[in-house]
Design an enzyme around this catalytic site. Structure first.
Site, PDB file in Angstrom:
ATOM      1  N   TYR A   1     -65.408 -13.032   0.851  1.00 15.02           N
ATOM      2  CA  TYR A   1     -64.319 -13.312  -0.102  1.00 15.02           C
ATOM      3  C   TYR A   1     -63.564 -12.026  -0.482  1.00 15.02           C
ATOM      4  CZ  TYR A   1     -67.034 -17.646  -0.828  1.00 15.02           C
ATOM      5  OH  TYR A   1     -67.740 -18.809  -0.656  1.00 15.02           O
TER       6      TYR A   1
ATOM      7  N   LYS B   1     -73.259 -13.750  -0.249  1.00 15.55           N
ATOM      8  CA  LYS B   1     -73.562 -14.256   1.104  1.00 15.55           C
ATOM      9  C   LYS B   1     -73.254 -13.181   2.141  1.00 15.55           C
ATOM     10  CE  LYS B   1     -71.686 -18.578  -0.643  1.00 15.55           C
ATOM     11  NZ  LYS B   1     -70.564 -18.132  -1.478  1.00 15.55           N
TER      12      LYS B   1
ATOM     13  N   ASP C   1     -70.651 -17.239  -8.071  1.00 15.78           N
ATOM     14  CA  ASP C   1     -70.874 -17.340  -6.627  1.00 15.78           C
ATOM     15  C   ASP C   1     -69.798 -16.547  -5.892  1.00 15.78           C
ATOM     16  OD1 ASP C   1     -72.196 -19.128  -4.316  1.00 15.78           O
ATOM     17  OD2 ASP C   1     -70.049 -18.956  -3.925  1.00 15.78           O
TER      18      ASP C   1
ATOM     19  N   HIS D   1     -74.332 -16.778   5.350  1.00 14.74           N
ATOM     20  CA  HIS D   1     -73.101 -17.562   5.114  1.00 14.74           C
ATOM     21  C   HIS D   1     -72.859 -18.610   6.198  1.00 14.74           C
ATOM     22  CE1 HIS D   1     -68.955 -17.100   2.994  1.00 14.74           C
ATOM     23  NE2 HIS D   1     -69.178 -18.354   3.316  1.00 14.74           N
TER      24      HIS D   1
END
Ligand code: NAP
Length: 314
Positions: free
Chosen positions: A79, A104, A74, A137
């Site tokens: 990120y 996302k 994931d 997200h």
């Protein structure tokens, strides 16, 4: 001939890489799957990659995970580690169809008609032709327009399933997607762990046939949760750690669970949960710990502000 000694390290490295790749493919763990509402089977357990301190650490964590039997990762554009994960996917040598890759889109990815271009860039960073599950997200910005574009990415084969993340923050957003869009979300990502079991959301998702995927499944490593005496007693009786009991509880509740870890020992520990089961009494004891105490406490307004200020990799 005298140069032959200089060849040894290179040969050793070559063999090490080959062995590493074979190991990544050979370690088999029977991870259960969740049948999604679009018919696809998603591994119920995977590696979370939020807050990895560097790209090197992220890549190494994913490689360790693959060698330990993980097949589901994931990530998210936010990120800032998709390119590291792309490198790990490539280097692992695992056939793409054996992996489940989730990412996302961040609100800036879906602003001003950017969605399809953002998905193309995501595919480039991840070095893959398709994403198994693509989430919106945050329920911020023009997520309805973005969803329609994401549906086009499904039609063209660049994305296999769509999901909503953090849409527990707004009923209006949840219903705008779930009730009105052509493609239904297969899953919703929410914070969920024994101290915040999110009972209301659970019921709601069940009634819509949407899978629940839990972030902060270990309470973001919260010390009190990991030292909880009820969980500790169960852990001791199985010869397991409290983290393993918590992850096993998620699995038996039917949630999809993606514990984040960069420490190789934790990565291996967290997947070693498919050789035992919690009894009905133990599940009841785990459920009794619920106090709906969340560890992520930003308001919806603060999330909107964060969405505007977040800096993303290209
Ligand atoms: P988490 O999985 O609850 O906890 C991760 C923390 O627990 C890390 O500090 C990790 O340490 C530690 N840890 C992992 N295994 C452990 C073990 N066996 N024993 C003791 N400590 C352990 O929190 P998270 O990573 O934030 O959440 C999971 C995933 O959900 C994320 O990685 C991300 O992929 C996703 N997520 C999504 C959203 C969203 O908005 N959709 C939000 C947050 C997270 P080390 O790092 O030192 O190994």
């Amino acid at each position: 001939m005298k140069n032959i000694k200089y060849c040894f390290p290179l040969i050793a490295l070559f063999l090490f890489n080959i062995i590493g790749q074979v190991n990544a493919q050979e370690k088999k763990v029977n991870i259960p799957t969740i049948k999604l509402n679009n018919g696809l089977e998603m591994p119920q357990f995977g590696l979370g990659t939020f807050n990895t301190p560097s790209n090197e650490v992220a890549k190494e964590a994913v490689l360790v995970a693959f060698r330990s039997g993980y097949r589901h990762v994931d990530t998210a554009h936010a990120y800032n580690n998709e390119s590291a994960i792309g490198e790990a996917i490539k280097e692992s040598g695992i056939p793409r169809e054996e992996l489940w890759i989730t990412s996302k889109l961040w609100p800036s990815d879906y602003a001003n008609g950017n969605t399809l271009e953002s998905i193309n860039k995501m595919l480039e960073r991840l070095q893959t032709d398709y994403i198994d599950l693509l989430y919106i997200h945050q329920p911020v910005g023009n997520y309805e327009e973005a969803w329609i574009e994401m549906e086009k990415a499904v039609a063209s084969g660049k994305v296999r399933s769509l999901g909503i993340s953090n849409f527990d923050a707004t009923d209006e957003g949840f219903h705008a997607i779930v009730d009105n869009m052509k493609i239904k979300p297969v899953a919703m990502q929410i914070e969920c762990h024994p101290y915040a079991q999110r009972k209301n959301v659970q019921e709601k998702l069940k009634s819509y046939g949407i899978a629940q995927e839990c972030w902060y499944p270990l309470g973001s490593g919260n010390k009190d949760l990991l030292a909880d005496p009820v969980i500790k007693k169960i852990a001791d009786s199985h010869g397991k750690t409290t983290a393993q009991i918590i992850i096993r509880w998620h699995i038996q509740e039917g949630f999809s669970v993606i514990p984040g870890a960069t420490n190789p020992d934790y990565i291996k520990e967290n997947i070693s949960i498919f050789d035992f089961a919690l009894s009905d009494d133990e599940m009841t004891a785990m459920r009794s710990l619920n106090k709906e105490k969340r560890f992520f406490n930003m308001t919806y307004e603060q999330v909107k502000e964060m969405a505007t200020n977040w800096v993303l990799e290209d």
